[in-house]
Design an enzyme around this catalytic site. Structure first.
Site, short mmCIF file in Angstrom:
data_model
loop_
_atom_site.label_atom_id
_atom_site.label_comp_id
_atom_site.label_asym_id
_atom_site.label_seq_id
_atom_site.Cartn_x
_atom_site.Cartn_y
_atom_site.Cartn_z
N CYS A 1 4.92 -14.45 6.27
CA CYS A 1 4.55 -13.04 6.37
C CYS A 1 3.05 -12.89 6.57
O CYS A 1 2.57 -11.78 6.79
CB CYS A 1 4.96 -12.30 5.11
SG CYS A 1 6.67 -12.58 4.70
N ASN B 1 0.07 -6.33 13.40
CA ASN B 1 0.93 -7.34 12.77
C ASN B 1 2.43 -7.08 12.91
O ASN B 1 3.22 -8.02 12.95
CB ASN B 1 0.53 -7.56 11.30
CG ASN B 1 0.51 -6.27 10.50
OD1 ASN B 1 0.52 -5.17 11.05
ND2 ASN B 1 0.48 -6.38 9.19
N GLU C 1 6.18 4.65 2.60
CA GLU C 1 7.05 4.52 3.77
C GLU C 1 8.37 3.96 3.26
O GLU C 1 8.39 3.25 2.25
CB GLU C 1 6.41 3.59 4.81
CG GLU C 1 5.13 4.23 5.34
CD GLU C 1 4.52 3.56 6.55
OE1 GLU C 1 4.15 4.31 7.47
OE2 GLU C 1 4.38 2.34 6.59
N GLU D 1 -1.55 3.18 4.71
CA GLU D 1 -1.01 1.88 4.32
C GLU D 1 -2.09 0.86 4.64
O GLU D 1 -2.26 0.48 5.81
CB GLU D 1 0.26 1.57 5.14
CG GLU D 1 1.43 2.51 4.88
CD GLU D 1 2.12 2.25 3.55
OE1 GLU D 1 1.69 1.32 2.83
OE2 GLU D 1 3.07 2.98 3.23
#
Length: 505
Positions: free
Chosen positions: A299, A173, A479, A270
């Site tokens: 998104c 992505n 992150e 993640e």
């Protein structure tokens, strides 16, 4: 320098490139400071251009010997890099950030050709990438330990040291952005990184490798190996790897954790999420509609929209009107707001979710069907009309499962307490959001939502200065932000005796 011509070669063709015209023949692996041809053309997988369905190149997975070579190359570079002062590392990283900024349009274009997202979105991703590298360059010179005074003039101090060779495993992505998000803190702390992109988007990580090389990192400091699950397994199980940072699905994340456990390696995960967005009746409706559209359609975050019952009709009317007006089509055109989905199977999966939702009683207010754009060039592309589902219930598949596509599930609620319980009733916890003008409610809801991030009166923005990561099965580790330094370094304690040794013997 040869590295410069490399980094330039495919990028230089970008200004004139249009959808359906690019073919990639350069090798996609990178170690020892250069692109590396695969040892043998075994188990190759086609890589597609999502907007046309055309084959862009072949992805050749790395075997054990190649993974070993890449890791050895990274380890040799690490031994040099770790000896440099933080300020010296910072200078190289700032140069890499500058090069990315200079070539942002070209990199974004290549990203679009391989990933299918709109050029508008890809440009944001590339900007976030260089900002991330710039941010960690700024932190590199601040890494320090402590000095602790002990009795009798003795003392101790701590040293913040790198881990060694870190592995990054990316998702399709945000191909270039994830490579930057993982490598920037790793390099700032003095580590090397071997990065494996998603087999569906193998094209841009190697551009980042070339840019780091051009900026002056030691050869091998950022390596790229291509492949799928088998290559990932080889990386996770390699004895010279100190840490694995993985972005992807929950089932794969569990496997990464399990494999890394065999070598007691540190892991950052993640993983997925079904982000709840809570829209209260006292919100600024126009902003809530924009936020919902950005979250679900721009998104493509897997979102559940909870809308207070009183404003449901107005909200749906506005959101459907806006969704119908989203320009879907050639992702390289500036006017396009939604490009293609990543692959044919993925498109079919998302369309399957919509028909399953209908079966379970949801009402499709708009979209949800495949689109064949008028441009004949795009007729084999993976396009769908962005979809709004009404009449959803918490137990529906479309609400519970992760859908990585332009599908918005809307659910009504009555009270704050009720909606928080429903929003938290999931195994995921990546992001969440609330739209309200009531300041106490905003902070109360943010406190009570079980997610790594909560947005108040805005949508999915991820500034590099703040930590990003999951709660629950959405993973752990972070992150971005200062805290990520902790996940790419380790502390050594040094104790110094200034007097004689006390002995009981």
């Amino acid at each position: 320098s040869p590295s410069q011509t490399m980094a330039q070669s495919i990028l230089d063709t970008m200004p004139g490139a249009t959808t359906g015209t690019v073919l990639i023949s350069d090798p996609l692996n990178f170690w020892g400071g250069k692109r590396v041809k695969p040892m043998q053309e075994k188990n190759t997988e086609p890589v597609f251009e999502p907007a046309t369905g055309r084959i862009l190149c072949q992805m050749v997975p790395c075997g054990a010997e190649e993974v070993d070579e890449a890791i050895k190359s990274a380890h040799a570079a690490y031994l040099q890099w770790r000896k440099m002062a933080g300020m010296e590392r910072a200078r190289v990283m700032l140069e890499a950030a500058r090069i990315i900024r200079e070539r942002r349009e070209k990199i974004a274009k290549l990203e679009v050709i391989n990933n299918g997202k709109s050029i508008t979105e890809a440009l944001v991703d590339i900007d976030v990438a260089w900002q991330c590298i710039e941010y960690y360059a700024g932190l590199a010179g601040t890494l320090a330990g402590q000095h602790i005074q002990l009795p009798g003039g003795s003392f101790a101090y701590t040293r913040r040291e790198p881990l060694g060779v870190c592995v990054g495993i990316g998702a399709w992505n945000y191909p270039f952005q994830i490579a930057s998000w993982k490598s920037a803190p790793a390099l700032a702390c003095g580590n090397a990184m071997v990065f494996k992109p998603s087999p569906m988007t193998p094209v841009t990580a190697v551009i980042l490798a070339e840019i780091y090389k051009e900026a002056g990192v030691p050869d091998g400091l950022f390596c790229v190996v291509q492949g799928g699950a088998d290559t990932g397994t080889l990386l996770c199980q390699h004895p010279k790897v100190a840490k694995v940072s993985f972005t992807g699905s929950v089932p794969t994340g569990k496997k990464v954790m399990e494999m890394s456990a065999k070598g007691v390696k540190q892991v950052t995960l993640e993983l997925g999420g079904k982000s709840p967005l809570l829209i209260f009746k006292d919100c600024e409706l126009e902003n809530a509609v924009k936020g919902a559209l950005m979250l679900c359609h721009f998104c493509l975050v897997r979102c559940r929209l909870y809308v207070q019952r009183e404003i449901m009709p107005q909200f749906l009317e506005k959101v459907v009107k806006r969704t119908k007006a989203i320009p879907v089509g050639d992702p390289l055109l500036d006017g396009t707001r939604m490009g293609a989905l990543i692959s044919k199977p993925h498109l079919e999966k998302v369309l399957g979710f919509v028909s399953q939702a209908k079966k379970e009683g949801a009402k499709v207010l708009c979209g949800g069907e495949p689109i064949v754009p008028s441009d004949p060039n795009l007729k084999g592309g993976y396009f769908m009309a962005p979809c709004v589902l009404d009449n959803c219930r918490d137990d529906m598949t479309c609400v519970k499962e992760e859908i990585f596509g332009p599908v918005m599930s809307v659910l009504p609620f009555d009270t704050e307490e009720e909606v928080i319980g429903r929003a938290n009733n999931t195994t995921f916890g990546l992001a969440s959001g609330v739209f309200t003008r009531d300041i106490s409610r905003a902070h109360r809801v943010a406190e009570n939502l079980e997610a790594g991030t909560c947005f108040i009166n805005n949508y999915n923005i991820s500034p590099v200065e703040v930590p990003f990561g999951g709660y629950k099965m959405s993973g752990f580790g972070r992150e971005n932000g200062q805290v990520t330094i902790e996940y790419y370094s380790q502390l050594k304690t040094v104790v110094v005796e200034m007097g004689d040794v006390d002995s009981l013997f």
